[in-house]
Design an enzyme around this catalytic site. Sequence first.
Site, PDB file in Angstrom:
ATOM      1  N   GLY A   1      -0.098  15.863  33.366  1.00 18.29           N
ATOM      2  CA  GLY A   1      -1.525  15.747  33.673  1.00 18.29           C
ATOM      3  C   GLY A   1      -2.026  16.882  34.548  1.00 18.29           C
ATOM      4  O   GLY A   1      -3.103  17.424  34.331  1.00 18.29           O
TER       5      GLY A   1
ATOM      6  N   ARG B   1      13.168  16.812  37.135  1.00 22.88           N
ATOM      7  CA  ARG B   1      12.299  16.846  38.319  1.00 22.88           C
ATOM      8  C   ARG B   1      13.097  16.869  39.618  1.00 22.88           C
ATOM      9  O   ARG B   1      12.636  17.429  40.616  1.00 22.88           O
ATOM     10  CB  ARG B   1      11.333  15.658  38.296  1.00 22.88           C
ATOM     11  CG  ARG B   1      10.213  15.888  37.290  1.00 22.88           C
ATOM     12  CD  ARG B   1       9.262  14.726  37.223  1.00 22.88           C
ATOM     13  NE  ARG B   1       8.015  15.137  36.570  1.00 22.88           N
ATOM     14  CZ  ARG B   1       7.045  14.311  36.241  1.00 22.88           C
ATOM     15  NH1 ARG B   1       7.150  13.026  36.511  1.00 22.88           N
ATOM     16  NH2 ARG B   1       5.962  14.756  35.662  1.00 22.88           N
TER      17      ARG B   1
ATOM     18  N   LYS C   1      -5.067  13.799  20.455  1.00 23.92           N
ATOM     19  CA  LYS C   1      -6.515  13.629  20.419  1.00 23.92           C
ATOM     20  C   LYS C   1      -7.318  14.795  20.974  1.00 23.92           C
ATOM     21  O   LYS C   1      -6.943  15.400  21.971  1.00 23.92           O
ATOM     22  CB  LYS C   1      -6.894  12.359  21.190  1.00 23.92           C
ATOM     23  CG  LYS C   1      -6.411  11.096  20.496  1.00 23.92           C
ATOM     24  CD  LYS C   1      -7.078   9.869  21.078  1.00 23.92           C
ATOM     25  CE  LYS C   1      -6.604   9.632  22.484  1.00 23.92           C
ATOM     26  NZ  LYS C   1      -7.075   8.426  23.104  1.00 23.92           N
TER      27      LYS C   1
ATOM     28  N   GLY D   1       3.181  16.724  29.118  1.00 27.47           N
ATOM     29  CA  GLY D   1       4.394  15.917  29.164  1.00 27.47           C
ATOM     30  C   GLY D   1       5.152  15.887  27.855  1.00 27.47           C
ATOM     31  O   GLY D   1       6.362  16.146  27.808  1.00 27.47           O
TER      32      GLY D   1
HETATM   33  P1  ADP Z   1       1.066  16.431  25.768  1.00 23.25           P
HETATM   34  O1  ADP Z   1       1.699  15.251  26.461  1.00 23.25           O
HETATM   35  O2  ADP Z   1       2.034  17.567  25.606  1.00 23.25           O
HETATM   36  O3  ADP Z   1      -0.224  16.852  26.414  1.00 23.25           O
HETATM   37  P2  ADP Z   1      -0.215  14.760  23.813  1.00 23.25           P
HETATM   38  O4  ADP Z   1       0.083  13.561  24.649  1.00 23.25           O
HETATM   39  O5  ADP Z   1      -1.608  15.210  23.712  1.00 23.25           O
HETATM   40  O6  ADP Z   1       0.723  15.988  24.266  1.00 23.25           O
HETATM   41  O7  ADP Z   1       0.251  14.512  22.309  1.00 23.25           O
HETATM   42  C1  ADP Z   1       1.540  14.125  21.946  1.00 23.25           C
HETATM   43  C2  ADP Z   1       1.517  13.146  20.825  1.00 23.25           C
HETATM   44  O8  ADP Z   1       0.726  13.582  19.732  1.00 23.25           O
HETATM   45  C3  ADP Z   1       2.897  12.911  20.272  1.00 23.25           C
HETATM   46  O9  ADP Z   1       3.293  11.594  20.563  1.00 23.25           O
HETATM   47  C4  ADP Z   1       2.734  13.146  18.774  1.00 23.25           C
HETATM   48  O10 ADP Z   1       3.428  12.197  17.997  1.00 23.25           O
HETATM   49  C5  ADP Z   1       1.248  13.021  18.581  1.00 23.25           C
HETATM   50  N1  ADP Z   1       0.798  13.710  17.367  1.00 23.25           N
HETATM   51  C6  ADP Z   1       0.961  15.004  17.040  1.00 23.25           C
HETATM   52  N2  ADP Z   1       0.467  15.281  15.817  1.00 23.25           N
HETATM   53  C7  ADP Z   1      -0.006  14.117  15.321  1.00 23.25           C
HETATM   54  C8  ADP Z   1      -0.640  13.741  14.085  1.00 23.25           C
HETATM   55  N3  ADP Z   1      -0.854  14.639  13.117  1.00 23.25           N
HETATM   56  N4  ADP Z   1      -0.993  12.463  13.945  1.00 23.25           N
HETATM   57  C9  ADP Z   1      -0.760  11.553  14.928  1.00 23.25           C
HETATM   58  N5  ADP Z   1      -0.191  11.855  16.103  1.00 23.25           N
HETATM   59  C10 ADP Z   1       0.180  13.118  16.303  1.00 23.25           C
HETATM   60 MG    MG Z   2       1.200  13.151  26.387  1.00 29.01          MG
END
Ligand code: ADP
Ligand code: MG
Length: 397
Positions: A377, A37, A201, A354
């Site tokens: 975000g 950053r 999620k 992130g």
């Molecule tokens: P981003 O920050 O890129 O938007 P998220 O915060 O939505 O991504 O998701 C990242 C998290 O999702 C990671 O910590 C990863 O471990 C978790 N994750 C991915 N696949 C699974 C799964 N099958 N079961 C549980 N957690 C998962």
């Molecule tokens: Mg995340």
Amino acid sequence: MLNKKTVDDISVKGKRVLVRCDFNVPLQDGKITDENRLVAALPTINKLIQDGGKVILCSHLGKPKGEVKPELSLAPVAKRLSELLNKEVIFAADDNVVGDNAKKAIENMKDGDVVLLENTRFRPEETKNGEAFSKDLASIAEIFVNDAFGTAHRAHCSNVGVTEYVDEAVVGYLMKKEIEFLGNAVNNPERPFVAILGGAKVSDKINVINNLLEKVDTLIIGGGMAYTFLKAMGNDVGKSLLEEDKIEYAKEMIQKAEEKGVRFLLPIDHVVAQEFKNDTPIKIVPRGSIGSDWEGLDIGPKTRELYADALKDAKTVVWNGPMGVFEFENFAKGTIAVAEALANIDATTIIGGGDSAAAVNNLGFGDKMTHISTGGGASLEFLEGKELPGVAAANDK
Ligand code: ADP
Ligand code: MG
């Protein structure tokens, strides 16, 4: 395409320019552990120095919740920025952020000097977009530049409130780059346009899924959120992440994809385990056969192939959310396979989120992507089709 004034549309010679940066970097024992950053902020800062502005930088760091927390001081950032800019960045230590000490430092500035203010969130009004702190910030500058994409989805004093009380409010190069890459990809994509969504999620990404279904040719789903969709289609998902209250929504989205003619891909096999840790026995199972004691923690090898194949001819790809629990080496293969597929195609590839950005960088694919967003975000809200308040507050062209 960006209809906001930028640092190229102003003249800053001899003027005090307040620049909102995103210096919210991870710190460990006072050491910056990821300086992406800071590096991303350099083009705007260098431009303003060269044009002879008095460059006053500000940012938040972490969540001090309106209190002075010495461990969240921006002092280490001033030190590292001085090295990166090859020029002294004077740190205005000041519990009030814009108190007597900061004002004195600013009075002494010469053209081209750089001052960094203390963590804006030491002031309780900051996150409430309060008037007093907005006016304080505006009182030390004629021009305001917002280059903090990472906080653009929030309306705070230092990125929104302050704009009301300065002569001119524009965006910086990083902000411009983020908006143009994300904006072009989503609103004016070269086709085929493929979006890959994963992560933990469904509920975090409801509006992203809904909005992207209006735009893409193919939507690929992996990660924890896939199981709610698979359950909605009647599959056994065992102990995998499942959001019961989102099953109806998942059904609607599957139907929406059909109506819009969007190819909608879900995992056809899984890497499953009985415990949520790296060192635990694993099995590869086809869709629908996870078993009641098992949990899906990554997409399986057939899915990796299916997804790589679906990406082969893509011309624009937006990726948010890892395909599995990539933090554990044994469940990182799906995420690596998608990163590899993106690295090998001739397409505009954009990473938002992130954890996704961290995954791509840590796995060594960072320089193979067209653009990795610096704002988790903010990039998600952008993909939801929302207007970002931090951008909206800048003056129109
Ligand atoms: P981003 O920050 O890129 O938007 P998220 O915060 O939505 O991504 O998701 C990242 C998290 O999702 C990671 O910590 C990863 O471990 C978790 N994750 C991915 N696949 C699974 C799964 N099958 N079961 C549980 N957690 C998962
Ligand atoms: Mg995340």
